[in-house]
Design a protein around this motif. Structure first.
Motif, PDB file in Angstrom:
ATOM      1  N   LEU A 144      38.775  47.433  37.951  1.00 31.66           N
ATOM      2  CA  LEU A 144      40.087  46.858  37.649  1.00 31.66           C
ATOM      3  C   LEU A 144      40.338  45.597  38.473  1.00 31.66           C
ATOM      4  O   LEU A 144      40.984  44.657  38.007  1.00 31.66           O
ATOM      5  CB  LEU A 144      41.179  47.893  37.899  1.00 31.66           C
ATOM      6  CG  LEU A 144      41.118  49.133  37.018  1.00 31.66           C
ATOM      7  CD1 LEU A 144      42.184  50.131  37.433  1.00 31.66           C
ATOM      8  CD2 LEU A 144      41.254  48.778  35.556  1.00 31.66           C
ATOM      9  N   GLY A 145      39.809  45.571  39.691  1.00 28.33           N
ATOM     10  CA  GLY A 145      39.970  44.394  40.543  1.00 28.33           C
ATOM     11  C   GLY A 145      39.241  43.169  40.015  1.00 28.33           C
ATOM     12  O   GLY A 145      39.620  42.038  40.304  1.00 28.33           O
ATOM     13  N   MET A 146      38.171  43.384  39.238  1.00 25.64           N
ATOM     14  CA  MET A 146      37.459  42.249  38.639  1.00 25.64           C
ATOM     15  C   MET A 146      38.384  41.429  37.754  1.00 25.64           C
ATOM     16  O   MET A 146      38.332  40.203  37.768  1.00 25.64           O
ATOM     17  CB  MET A 146      36.276  42.741  37.793  1.00 25.64           C
ATOM     18  CG  MET A 146      35.054  43.107  38.551  1.00 25.64           C
ATOM     19  SD  MET A 146      33.743  43.473  37.381  1.00 25.64           S
ATOM     20  CE  MET A 146      33.343  45.118  37.865  1.00 25.64           C
ATOM     21  N   THR A 147      39.219  42.110  36.983  1.00 25.69           N
ATOM     22  CA  THR A 147      40.134  41.391  36.105  1.00 25.69           C
ATOM     23  C   THR A 147      41.214  40.682  36.909  1.00 25.69           C
ATOM     24  O   THR A 147      41.601  39.565  36.578  1.00 25.69           O
ATOM     25  CB  THR A 147      40.778  42.350  35.093  1.00 25.69           C
ATOM     26  OG1 THR A 147      39.752  43.100  34.457  1.00 25.69           O
ATOM     27  CG2 THR A 147      41.553  41.598  34.043  1.00 25.69           C
ATOM     28  N   THR A 148      41.698  41.310  37.968  1.00 25.30           N
ATOM     29  CA  THR A 148      42.683  40.659  38.821  1.00 25.30           C
ATOM     30  C   THR A 148      42.091  39.390  39.428  1.00 25.30           C
ATOM     31  O   THR A 148      42.737  38.341  39.460  1.00 25.30           O
ATOM     32  CB  THR A 148      43.148  41.623  39.926  1.00 25.30           C
ATOM     33  OG1 THR A 148      43.589  42.846  39.327  1.00 25.30           O
ATOM     34  CG2 THR A 148      44.260  41.029  40.741  1.00 25.30           C
ATOM     35  N   LYS A 149      40.858  39.461  39.892  1.00 26.40           N
ATOM     36  CA  LYS A 149      40.181  38.283  40.452  1.00 26.40           C
ATOM     37  C   LYS A 149      39.957  37.228  39.367  1.00 26.40           C
ATOM     38  O   LYS A 149      40.099  36.031  39.610  1.00 26.40           O
ATOM     39  CB  LYS A 149      38.851  38.708  41.086  1.00 26.40           C
ATOM     40  CG  LYS A 149      38.219  37.645  41.926  1.00 26.40           C
ATOM     41  CD  LYS A 149      39.051  37.394  43.153  1.00 26.40           C
ATOM     42  CE  LYS A 149      38.332  36.488  44.125  1.00 26.40           C
ATOM     43  NZ  LYS A 149      39.171  36.179  45.272  1.00 26.40           N
ATOM     44  N   PHE A 150      39.616  37.658  38.164  1.00 21.02           N
ATOM     45  CA  PHE A 150      39.439  36.755  37.026  1.00 21.02           C
ATOM     46  C   PHE A 150      40.721  35.955  36.777  1.00 21.02           C
ATOM     47  O   PHE A 150      40.687  34.735  36.607  1.00 21.02           O
ATOM     48  CB  PHE A 150      39.045  37.561  35.791  1.00 21.02           C
ATOM     49  CG  PHE A 150      39.011  36.794  34.507  1.00 21.02           C
ATOM     50  CD1 PHE A 150      37.958  35.945  34.223  1.00 21.02           C
ATOM     51  CD2 PHE A 150      40.026  36.932  33.574  1.00 21.02           C
ATOM     52  CE1 PHE A 150      37.919  35.237  33.032  1.00 21.02           C
ATOM     53  CE2 PHE A 150      39.999  36.232  32.387  1.00 21.02           C
ATOM     54  CZ  PHE A 150      38.937  35.371  32.110  1.00 21.02           C
ATOM     55  N   VAL A 151      41.855  36.645  36.772  1.00 23.66           N
ATOM     56  CA  VAL A 151      43.143  35.981  36.548  1.00 23.66           C
ATOM     57  C   VAL A 151      43.444  35.007  37.686  1.00 23.66           C
ATOM     58  O   VAL A 151      43.871  33.871  37.459  1.00 23.66           O
ATOM     59  CB  VAL A 151      44.269  37.027  36.379  1.00 23.66           C
ATOM     60  CG1 VAL A 151      45.642  36.380  36.395  1.00 23.66           C
ATOM     61  CG2 VAL A 151      44.063  37.816  35.102  1.00 23.66           C
TER      62      VAL A 151
END
Length: 162
Positions: free
Chosen positions: A107-114
């Motif tokens: 889930l943190g991958m998407t937060t970092k992506f954003v």
């Protein structure tokens, strides 16, 4: 010094030590993952092509290659605390801790992506031709919260010392 310590303890009571904080982080990651339709899976092939240099061009604006930008972002994200913290978490929590680390990483991958996408979108070209960006730029330029951008920049500098 005692006043600074008291202030940091106050902030920690609202964020780090609060029971709701891990749920908020996971919730934000889950929201972005669902809203953006699982970009960590959909864009994996494209991300690999970017990192390996398929899209690198000398004429592109910026100071570094895609691979250097990735390693710089990772160095700011993964540190010795993450390495020793993982070992300690497995020691304390066993296999369940490893499972939850995988869930939070996914889930943190998407937060970092954003975060990185916004940092790129709102970066600026300085007078000497170099590029400058980061969370403080989109806080100032998009959210119109200069005070938050300044607070983030100060917190980043302070946290880099310890």
């Amino acid at each position: 010094m005692e006043g600074l310590y008291s202030f940091l303890i106050l902030i920690d009571s609202f964020l780090g030590s609060a029971d709701w904080f891990p749920y908020a982080l996971l919730g934000v990651g889950l929201f972005f993952t669902i809203y953006l339709k699982f970009p960590q899976i959909r864009f994996f092939k494209h991300a690999w092509q970017v990192v390996t240099g398929k899209f690198d061009k000398e004429s592109d604006p910026g100071d570094t290659t895609h691979f250097r930008a990735l390693t710089t972002a990772l160095s700011g994200t993964v540190g010795t605390g993450n390495i020793s913290g993982v070992a300690f978490a497995i020691f304390l929590g066993g296999p369940a801790a490893l499972f939850w680390m995988w869930v939070t990483a996914f889930l943190g991958m998407t937060t970092k992506f954003v975060e990185v996408t916004l940092s790129h979108k709102y970066r600026v070209k300085t007078e000497d031709g170099t590029m400058a960006g980061g969370p403080m730029y989109y806080m100032d330029r998009r959210l119109n919260m200069k005070w938050l951008a300044v607070a983030f920049a100060i917190a980043t500098v302070v946290s880099s010392f310890g």
